[in-house]
Write a protein that holds these residues in place. Structure first.
Motif, PDB file in Angstrom:
ATOM      1  N   ASP C  36       0.845  -1.200   0.000  1.00 19.10           N
ATOM      2  CA  ASP C  36       0.000   0.000   0.000  1.00 19.10           C
ATOM      3  C   ASP C  36       0.884   1.256   0.000  1.00 19.10           C
ATOM      4  O   ASP C  36       2.117   1.167   0.042  1.00 19.10           O
ATOM      5  N   ARG C  80      -5.852  -7.710   0.970  1.00 21.85           N
ATOM      6  CA  ARG C  80      -5.901  -7.465   2.413  1.00 21.85           C
ATOM      7  C   ARG C  80      -7.302  -7.005   2.781  1.00 21.85           C
ATOM      8  O   ARG C  80      -7.951  -6.320   1.984  1.00 21.85           O
ATOM      9  N   THR C  82      -8.104  -4.883   5.007  1.00 18.44           N
ATOM     10  CA  THR C  82      -8.132  -3.539   5.591  1.00 18.44           C
ATOM     11  C   THR C  82      -7.506  -2.544   4.614  1.00 18.44           C
ATOM     12  O   THR C  82      -6.630  -2.896   3.821  1.00 18.44           O
ATOM     13  N   GLY C  83      -7.956  -1.292   4.739  1.00 19.20           N
ATOM     14  CA  GLY C  83      -7.351  -0.194   3.999  1.00 19.20           C
ATOM     15  C   GLY C  83      -7.343   1.021   4.897  1.00 19.20           C
ATOM     16  O   GLY C  83      -7.910   0.997   5.992  1.00 19.20           O
ATOM     17  N   ASN C 109      -9.201   3.828   9.480  1.00 20.56           N
ATOM     18  CA  ASN C 109      -9.149   2.448   8.997  1.00 20.56           C
ATOM     19  C   ASN C 109     -10.455   2.077   8.285  1.00 20.56           C
ATOM     20  O   ASN C 109     -11.536   2.514   8.680  1.00 20.56           O
ATOM     21  N   THR C 207      -4.528   0.126   0.071  1.00 14.69           N
ATOM     22  CA  THR C 207      -4.363  -1.267   0.490  1.00 14.69           C
ATOM     23  C   THR C 207      -3.476  -2.022  -0.497  1.00 14.69           C
ATOM     24  O   THR C 207      -3.042  -1.472  -1.507  1.00 14.69           O
TER      25      THR C 207
END
Lengths: 305, 305, 305, 305
Positions: C36, C80, C82-83, C109, C207
């Motif tokens: 990311d 993933r 999450t970003g 988040n 991400t």
């Protein structure tokens, strides 16, 4: 050539086609006292609304669209022993993230010593106790009515002049404005006792002034932008945002001026400008910014015609 | 303190992390001859590619990221009796519709009188037969390697200096650059015999120069932008497009400088700048424009620490 | 036509002439996983420095200066769950005085639902509990090495591409870059799960992504700026500050494209563009802004040659 | 709720405080026929001067400074079977050096098929014989009188609206303007049968239109900039030069709107805008450019109060 003592009793916040407050002949002189940018007079009495209340308009007999109005700034005498400024850089002149750490835009007071012709912060500001500025008076906002019935706030500037905030418009300088309506309709006000380039705190030292100007019609000059002259220089004034466009206007106007009045071809005008031109930034605060393109007269060929 | 005579035999069109051509101690002096912006040497022989071939890089022992490289411009001696310029205003400095009527961007020749220290168009251009310019030498392009392994064309400028084309970078002036890599990696070239503000024909009078500079490391200065000083002024340099952003960078840097080195609070720094600052336009031609924020030293409080 | 699985083990913060990490033939496909923008991988482990670490460079055999590198974005799969984004508008996209009232630039988040292909703020933000964004993946930063040995930070963009942050560079889109060095040296990274126009908080949803691209050399295309195409549109990309200049670059490129590849004269190209063109703003946050000039293919004449 | 058929017999080239041509109640509908941008009526007869002659002003009873004037664009019916455009890109939308190769700014004619609701170049232009544009009518210039007695040319735009040239102001859209004078003083004209983003040839397809609008006063809305809404979006409009500043105005206005009317905090407003906002460029030709900041209503929280 008459000298008119013009005591304004109403003021305007636009430059537009409004009923004349005074009518003069071409070549006449006008002496008038201006309010400060906030509308306060020589006694500190609020007489008019912000921003930059103007004396005028003055109808100059014989002025017609296509002519130029020549304005000689003969004298500027401070009329009050106090002036004011803002205490913070304007938000638009610093890097955007730096705005978060600017101080509040408080009003600060300056004491003007009319004898010594100086100004000092009053009360003193820590670190600047030594700072005694010589007065360098200038007219912040002046110009003529724009065309087509337009009317522009005295906070901004355009082809007709207005709030240019250029240090160069002080005693001894001459300005020319493109006349767009019969009588030209000349306005003036917003005088500064001193100011840095760019008016980057949003003010000069704002105070009341007695101003003496001589107004003369020059027929058929067909100006597009304001122009000026002083003992050393001729200059063209561009008013726009961003600075890049204001500079384009001023540069284009000087390019035309050298070709039309000094007999240079476009390559010769380019050569001269390329190696001797100077740029000044009038203001970088108002809605329209002001850039001045300036050439020392010693570099110029003889004027034609 | 050693004086190095540095005869370049290769040149660079970027400022970046390249193998040093010379290594010097802090405080040493370097004398070197630069090519003109087109890569032509003192004899008019093409030695390197455009744009603005650089001598260097010079590794200054002890310089580390976070330091400043101080560059004193001791002397600039013209090395050739000819220079060249472009014969038209650049398209980006006039009103867009005016571009249609600009002359071609031909190359024009100037004869440099090394004795009289003057320059004249050769052959003469009609209307400018009288024009004899005194030499006002300046370094068009100089600076240090940028950070992160970046490398920038010598046509442009940034935090690390580069092609700023500022008249103020002449003999007697001192420049400071933010060091971003070990040894600083100093480059210089592109000297002008004279130039108007803004470099609005896209060139000054381009010629070869012998330049003498003294290079000194100042530890831990943590500069962001180039700075300078001369007998009268201190100044901050912002390089970016548009002019508005270059001016924001230069103004922000001066605002920080007054607070960090002269002990002023943000309101005091605002007051001082607001009433005494001067702006110069270095160039308004290159990919990044250059605006200089300048203050006369007579207005400054004593320097701290 | 080979498919290469390219596992990067070092990353770059510039686009420049660096040793190839992979060599491919024209027409080959590359599958690679990107970090990311902050250098975090699929497991949230910091693997490389900010900003926008790049996978690459990839050397494409046969690519020479003057060619175009065609990049088909075949697939983007989030790697993933999450970003992250920033929690405040950037200071440069609001009125300068408004900066004083912006919130802090905290990191926020987002939870990415890989099955549903959606993203939500986590923890929820009051007032936005309802906000469930569909993933609209895009490559924030990709491009090729610039010419002359230049190397540009992955924070910015130029003729060679870079950090353009354009929503249109997602799966199904094709990009072309002007090749400036042998092998083109292709870089990519900084993928976003979603992003508004302009990237005005300074991030998309940042991400890790697995990206599949097909790289093809097109000989002698002589591009100046990046171009693109998708099922509906063709588009030209201009990267510069201010927006006005980025728009000029993109508009000029489309004007040339219509004349060179679609057989239109300058007046016909003007007519078509004047009435059907669309502009998108890629980013208005990075040092260089990105403006896209776009035309639906249904309006185009048949392609020539 | 009355419907007024308003046949203008004089037109205005400024938006300012002028004598009302019609007085209506809040909620009334007005049907009026506009001249094209050059002052030509449905029969091709020149009735008024350029630029963009306006019908109006219309005094809306009850409108006071601080209120908003809501303008629902109910219907636009083309009143003439011909329209015109310019045949060259404007000089300011291409790279400055490209201006030298632009075609002349000739006037071109379009034939409007009122039945099919399409427009074609007439005579055809080589390479564009296939081009049949569906009519997408829009109001190029409309708005209210500005404050302080200002009056602005219909060539430009500002807080009060004016010549915004935004495609989104077509049938089915609603606009709101900040009322600055009693009665609001509403003006409209300069309708386009179609137009690309940016109005980059300086015109849309200029023709006469019959327009039906409903005018409603909304008390105490305290708008700063024009706003709009259609079936899909809400949007804020910024009018200024350069594009960067127009975008700042529109972005700031949307940021305020989301906080004041939708109950979001500044961080929540930032989050929403950052990931879903869209920008449109209304015009990039007039003295003030127009940028629109737009959000789909499906992303909005419920409206407060």
């Amino acid at each position: 050539m008459t000298t008119h003592r013009f005591a304004a009793d109403r003021w305007h916040n636009v430059l537009g086609t409004l009923p004349p407050a005074l009518t003069v002949a071409s070549g006449d002189t006008v002496v008038t006292e201006t309010l400060d940018a906030g509308g306060f007079d020589r006694d500190g009495v609020k007489r008019a609304a912000e921003p930059n209340p103007m004396n005028g308009p003055i109808f100059v007999v014989g002025a017609e669209p296509g002519d130029a109005l020549k304005v000689e700034i003969v004298r500027m005498t401070p009329a009050r022993a106090t002036g004011w400024t803002r205490a913070s850089l304007a938000a638009n002149v610093v890097d955007p993230e730096t705005v978060r750490s600017l101080p509040p835009r408080d009003k600060a007071n300056w004491r003007i010593d009319l004898q010594a012709s100086t100004a000092v912060l009053d009360p003193p500001v820590p670190g600047l106790e030594h700072l005694v500025l010589p007065l360098e008076p200038m007219i912040g906002c002046f110009g003529v009515a724009p065309d087509m019935g337009q009317a522009f706030s005295t906070a901004t500037s355009a082809e007709n002049g207005g709030n240019m905030d250029y240090r160069g418009f002080g005693p001894g300088a001459t300005a020319w404005f493109p006349v767009a309506v019969p009588g030209a309709l000349f306005f003036l006000g917003d005088c500064h006792a001193a100011q840095g380039d760019g008016e980057i705190v949003g003010t000069g030292i704002e105070t009341a002034y007695e101003v003496e100007v001589r107004l003369t019609v020059e027929k058929g000059r067909r100006l597009v932008w304001p122009r000026g002259e002083n003992a050393r220089d001729i200059f063209s004034v561009g008013n726009a945002r961003p600075l890049d466009q204001a500079l384009q206007h001023a540069t284009t106007d000087m390019f035309e001026w050298l070709q039309n009045d000094y007999g240079l071809g476009p390559a010769a005008a380019s050569h001269l400008m390329g190696q001797v031109v100077r740029y000044d930034i009038g203001n970088v605060f108002d809605p329209a910014y002001t850039v001045v393109c300036r050439i020392e007269k010693k570099w110029l060929p003889p004027r034609q015609g």
